[in-house]
Design a protein around this motif. Structure first.
Motif, PDB file in Angstrom:
ATOM      1  N   TYR A 266     -70.033  49.433  24.319  1.00  0.00           N
ATOM      2  CA  TYR A 266     -71.072  48.583  23.532  1.00  0.00           C
ATOM      3  C   TYR A 266     -71.623  49.385  22.650  1.00  0.00           C
ATOM      4  CZ  TYR A 266     -74.572  45.375  24.498  1.00  0.00           C
ATOM      5  OH  TYR A 266     -75.260  44.388  23.963  1.00  0.00           O
ATOM      6  N   PRO A 267     -72.223  48.910  21.601  1.00  0.00           N
ATOM      7  CA  PRO A 267     -72.260  49.250  20.230  1.00  0.00           C
ATOM      8  C   PRO A 267     -73.833  50.334  20.192  1.00  0.00           C
ATOM      9  CG  PRO A 267     -71.966  47.025  20.057  1.00  0.00           C
ATOM     10  CD  PRO A 267     -71.970  47.190  21.248  1.00  0.00           C
ATOM     11  N   ARG A 268     -74.313  50.880  19.610  1.00  0.00           N
ATOM     12  CA  ARG A 268     -75.248  51.942  20.166  1.00  0.00           C
ATOM     13  C   ARG A 268     -76.297  51.666  19.733  1.00  0.00           C
ATOM     14  NH1 ARG A 268     -76.360  57.346  20.522  1.00  0.00           N
ATOM     15  NH2 ARG A 268     -73.979  57.636  20.004  1.00  0.00           N
ATOM     16  N   LYS A 269     -76.592  50.183  18.771  1.00  0.00           N
ATOM     17  CA  LYS A 269     -77.806  49.747  18.161  1.00  0.00           C
ATOM     18  C   LYS A 269     -77.810  48.539  18.794  1.00  0.00           C
ATOM     19  CE  LYS A 269     -75.339  46.555  14.966  1.00  0.00           C
ATOM     20  NZ  LYS A 269     -75.240  45.787  13.412  1.00  0.00           N
ATOM     21  N   GLY A 270     -76.941  48.184  19.824  1.00  0.00           N
ATOM     22  CA  GLY A 270     -77.489  47.010  20.877  1.00  0.00           C
ATOM     23  C   GLY A 270     -77.802  47.767  22.475  1.00  0.00           C
ATOM     24  N   ALA A 271     -78.608  48.790  22.927  1.00  0.00           N
ATOM     25  CA  ALA A 271     -78.463  49.439  23.957  1.00  0.00           C
ATOM     26  C   ALA A 271     -80.355  49.473  23.801  1.00  0.00           C
ATOM     27  CB  ALA A 271     -77.677  51.199  24.072  1.00  0.00           C
ATOM     28  N   SER A 272     -80.670  48.990  24.566  1.00  0.00           N
ATOM     29  CA  SER A 272     -82.001  48.151  25.110  1.00  0.00           C
ATOM     30  C   SER A 272     -83.136  49.641  26.132  1.00  0.00           C
ATOM     31  CB  SER A 272     -82.013  46.747  25.849  1.00  0.00           C
ATOM     32  OG  SER A 272     -82.832  46.765  25.719  1.00  0.00           O
ATOM     33  N   ALA A 273     -82.096  49.037  27.621  1.00  0.00           N
ATOM     34  CA  ALA A 273     -83.038  49.422  28.604  1.00  0.00           C
ATOM     35  C   ALA A 273     -82.612  50.106  29.435  1.00  0.00           C
ATOM     36  CB  ALA A 273     -84.194  48.990  29.104  1.00  0.00           C
ATOM     37  N   GLU A 274     -82.274  50.982  31.214  1.00  0.00           N
ATOM     38  CA  GLU A 274     -81.754  51.112  32.496  1.00  0.00           C
ATOM     39  C   GLU A 274     -82.933  51.479  32.824  1.00  0.00           C
ATOM     40  OE1 GLU A 274     -79.760  55.118  33.042  1.00  0.00           O
ATOM     41  OE2 GLU A 274     -78.509  53.968  33.008  1.00  0.00           O
ATOM     42  N   ASN A 275     -82.432  50.704  34.096  1.00  0.00           N
ATOM     43  CA  ASN A 275     -83.227  50.795  35.394  1.00  0.00           C
ATOM     44  C   ASN A 275     -82.546  50.849  36.730  1.00  0.00           C
ATOM     45  OD1 ASN A 275     -85.916  49.635  34.777  1.00  0.00           O
ATOM     46  ND2 ASN A 275     -84.622  46.882  35.805  1.00  0.00           N
ATOM     47  N   ILE A 276     -82.599  51.665  37.698  1.00  0.00           N
ATOM     48  CA  ILE A 276     -82.117  52.734  38.550  1.00  0.00           C
ATOM     49  C   ILE A 276     -82.490  52.773  39.549  1.00  0.00           C
ATOM     50  CG2 ILE A 276     -80.845  54.589  37.289  1.00  0.00           C
ATOM     51  CD1 ILE A 276     -82.518  56.674  37.814  1.00  0.00           C
ATOM     52  N   ALA A 277     -82.023  52.311  40.959  1.00  0.00           N
ATOM     53  CA  ALA A 277     -82.798  52.204  42.281  1.00  0.00           C
ATOM     54  C   ALA A 277     -81.722  52.534  43.355  1.00  0.00           C
ATOM     55  CB  ALA A 277     -82.842  50.855  42.739  1.00  0.00           C
ATOM     56  N   TRP A 278     -81.873  53.251  43.846  1.00  0.00           N
ATOM     57  CA  TRP A 278     -81.471  54.365  45.283  1.00  0.00           C
ATOM     58  C   TRP A 278     -82.462  53.302  46.891  1.00  0.00           C
ATOM     59  CZ3 TRP A 278     -83.009  57.121  49.140  1.00  0.00           C
ATOM     60  CH2 TRP A 278     -83.741  58.561  49.033  1.00  0.00           C
ATOM     61  N   GLY A 279     -81.046  53.181  48.167  1.00  0.00           N
ATOM     62  CA  GLY A 279     -81.674  52.885  49.234  1.00  0.00           C
ATOM     63  C   GLY A 279     -82.229  51.828  49.320  1.00  0.00           C
ATOM     64  N   TYR A 280     -82.334  50.748  48.722  1.00  0.00           N
ATOM     65  CA  TYR A 280     -82.103  48.962  48.512  1.00  0.00           C
ATOM     66  C   TYR A 280     -80.840  48.460  49.525  1.00  0.00           C
ATOM     67  CZ  TYR A 280     -86.672  48.978  45.628  1.00  0.00           C
ATOM     68  OH  TYR A 280     -87.332  49.696  45.813  1.00  0.00           O
ATOM     69  N   ARG A 281     -80.879  48.161  50.289  1.00  0.00           N
ATOM     70  CA  ARG A 281     -80.308  47.182  50.696  1.00  0.00           C
ATOM     71  C   ARG A 281     -79.197  46.293  50.247  1.00  0.00           C
ATOM     72  NH1 ARG A 281     -78.188  51.672  52.495  1.00  0.00           N
ATOM     73  NH2 ARG A 281     -79.926  53.053  53.977  1.00  0.00           N
ATOM     74  N   THR A 282     -79.951  45.342  49.618  1.00  0.00           N
ATOM     75  CA  THR A 282     -79.145  44.169  49.047  1.00  0.00           C
ATOM     76  C   THR A 282     -79.888  43.751  48.216  1.00  0.00           C
ATOM     77  OG1 THR A 282     -81.661  42.696  50.061  1.00  0.00           O
ATOM     78  CG2 THR A 282     -79.889  43.064  51.522  1.00  0.00           C
ATOM     79  N   PRO A 283     -79.125  43.001  46.864  1.00  0.00           N
ATOM     80  CA  PRO A 283     -79.699  42.436  46.216  1.00  0.00           C
ATOM     81  C   PRO A 283     -81.204  41.841  45.778  1.00  0.00           C
ATOM     82  CG  PRO A 283     -77.242  40.991  46.162  1.00  0.00           C
ATOM     83  CD  PRO A 283     -78.071  42.382  47.823  1.00  0.00           C
ATOM     84  N   GLN A 284     -81.522  41.208  46.711  1.00  0.00           N
ATOM     85  CA  GLN A 284     -82.802  40.728  46.693  1.00  0.00           C
ATOM     86  C   GLN A 284     -84.114  42.403  46.505  1.00  0.00           C
ATOM     87  OE1 GLN A 284     -83.757  37.265  46.884  1.00  0.00           O
ATOM     88  NE2 GLN A 284     -85.815  38.884  45.288  1.00  0.00           N
ATOM     89  N   GLN A 285     -83.376  42.722  47.220  1.00  0.00           N
ATOM     90  CA  GLN A 285     -84.791  43.866  47.713  1.00  0.00           C
ATOM     91  C   GLN A 285     -84.252  45.266  46.559  1.00  0.00           C
ATOM     92  OE1 GLN A 285     -82.826  46.080  51.211  1.00  0.00           O
ATOM     93  NE2 GLN A 285     -83.865  44.503  52.573  1.00  0.00           N
ATOM     94  N   VAL A 286     -83.679  44.721  45.571  1.00  0.00           N
ATOM     95  CA  VAL A 286     -83.940  46.053  44.787  1.00  0.00           C
ATOM     96  C   VAL A 286     -84.290  45.272  43.457  1.00  0.00           C
ATOM     97  CG1 VAL A 286     -81.389  45.550  43.556  1.00  0.00           C
ATOM     98  CG2 VAL A 286     -82.504  47.963  43.612  1.00  0.00           C
ATOM     99  N   VAL A 287     -83.907  44.129  43.430  1.00  0.00           N
ATOM    100  CA  VAL A 287     -84.887  42.839  42.145  1.00  0.00           C
ATOM    101  C   VAL A 287     -86.087  43.372  42.748  1.00  0.00           C
ATOM    102  CG1 VAL A 287     -84.616  40.984  41.242  1.00  0.00           C
ATOM    103  CG2 VAL A 287     -82.555  41.902  41.453  1.00  0.00           C
ATOM    104  N   THR A 288     -86.490  42.370  44.125  1.00  0.00           N
ATOM    105  CA  THR A 288     -88.391  42.849  44.126  1.00  0.00           C
ATOM    106  C   THR A 288     -88.120  44.384  44.011  1.00  0.00           C
ATOM    107  OG1 THR A 288     -87.290  40.841  45.629  1.00  0.00           O
ATOM    108  CG2 THR A 288     -89.360  42.279  46.197  1.00  0.00           C
TER     109      THR A 288
END
Length: 170
Positions: free
Chosen positions: A107-129
């Protein structure tokens, strides 16, 4: 930011520590972890996180993100690194940050925007919430200048999920 090493301690509440990159988000329950998901299930969960993220974005006036395979590669690699090396942090085991990891994945360096990380959330809904309930993560999700995303999910041998969501502007 301190490195967070996962130990066999149950955390009963959502903890979020925002940083410029969105900070980590934790969720652990006392419930027994499910068996490791199949690769197909992981990919489906990653795609569902993008769908739910886009629902949040479009409801608030941002355009939907497109999935970028390079960002997926970077996100998966970081989740796997955290699992393999037993840590939880935006800084990789080799000292890398999300920009470096996105560039390594093509990926182009100038395009990097952000990062989110998480652990322990069992489902996609839980992690997005969980991310939406954390100001730093929410800011990353609702940054309308981001146009691309990649999500990576990896599991520990005991079944604990580690999530990474990488954003890009190109």
């Amino acid at each position: 930011m301190k490195r967070f090493v996962r130990r066999a301690v149950a955390i009963a509440a959502l903890i979020a520590i925002p940083t410029l990159a969105g900070g980590p988000a934790f969720a652990a329950t006392t419930a027994k972890a499910p068996k490791k998901a199949a690769v197909a299930d992981q990919a489906a969960y990653e795609t569902e996180v993008v769908k739910l993220t886009n629902a949040q974005r479009t409801a608030r006036g941002c355009k939907a993100l497109r999935i970028d395979d390079r960002l997926v590669k970077a996100a998966r690699a970081h989740s796997q690194d955290m699992v393999r090396n037993g840590f939880f942090d935006h800084t990789g085991s080799d000292g890398s940050n999300f920009v470096t990891r996105e560039v390594r994945a093509g990926y182009p360096r100038k395009g990097a925007s952000a990062e989110n990380i998480a652990w322990g959330y069992r489902t996609p809904q839980q992690v997005v919430t969980g991310w939406m309930n954390s100001s730093g993560h929410r800011k990353n999700i609702l940054n309308c200048s981001s146009v691309a995303v990649g999500v990576g999910l990896a599991y520990t041998s005991s079944g604990a999920p580690y999530w990474t969501q990488d954003f890009g502007r190109i």
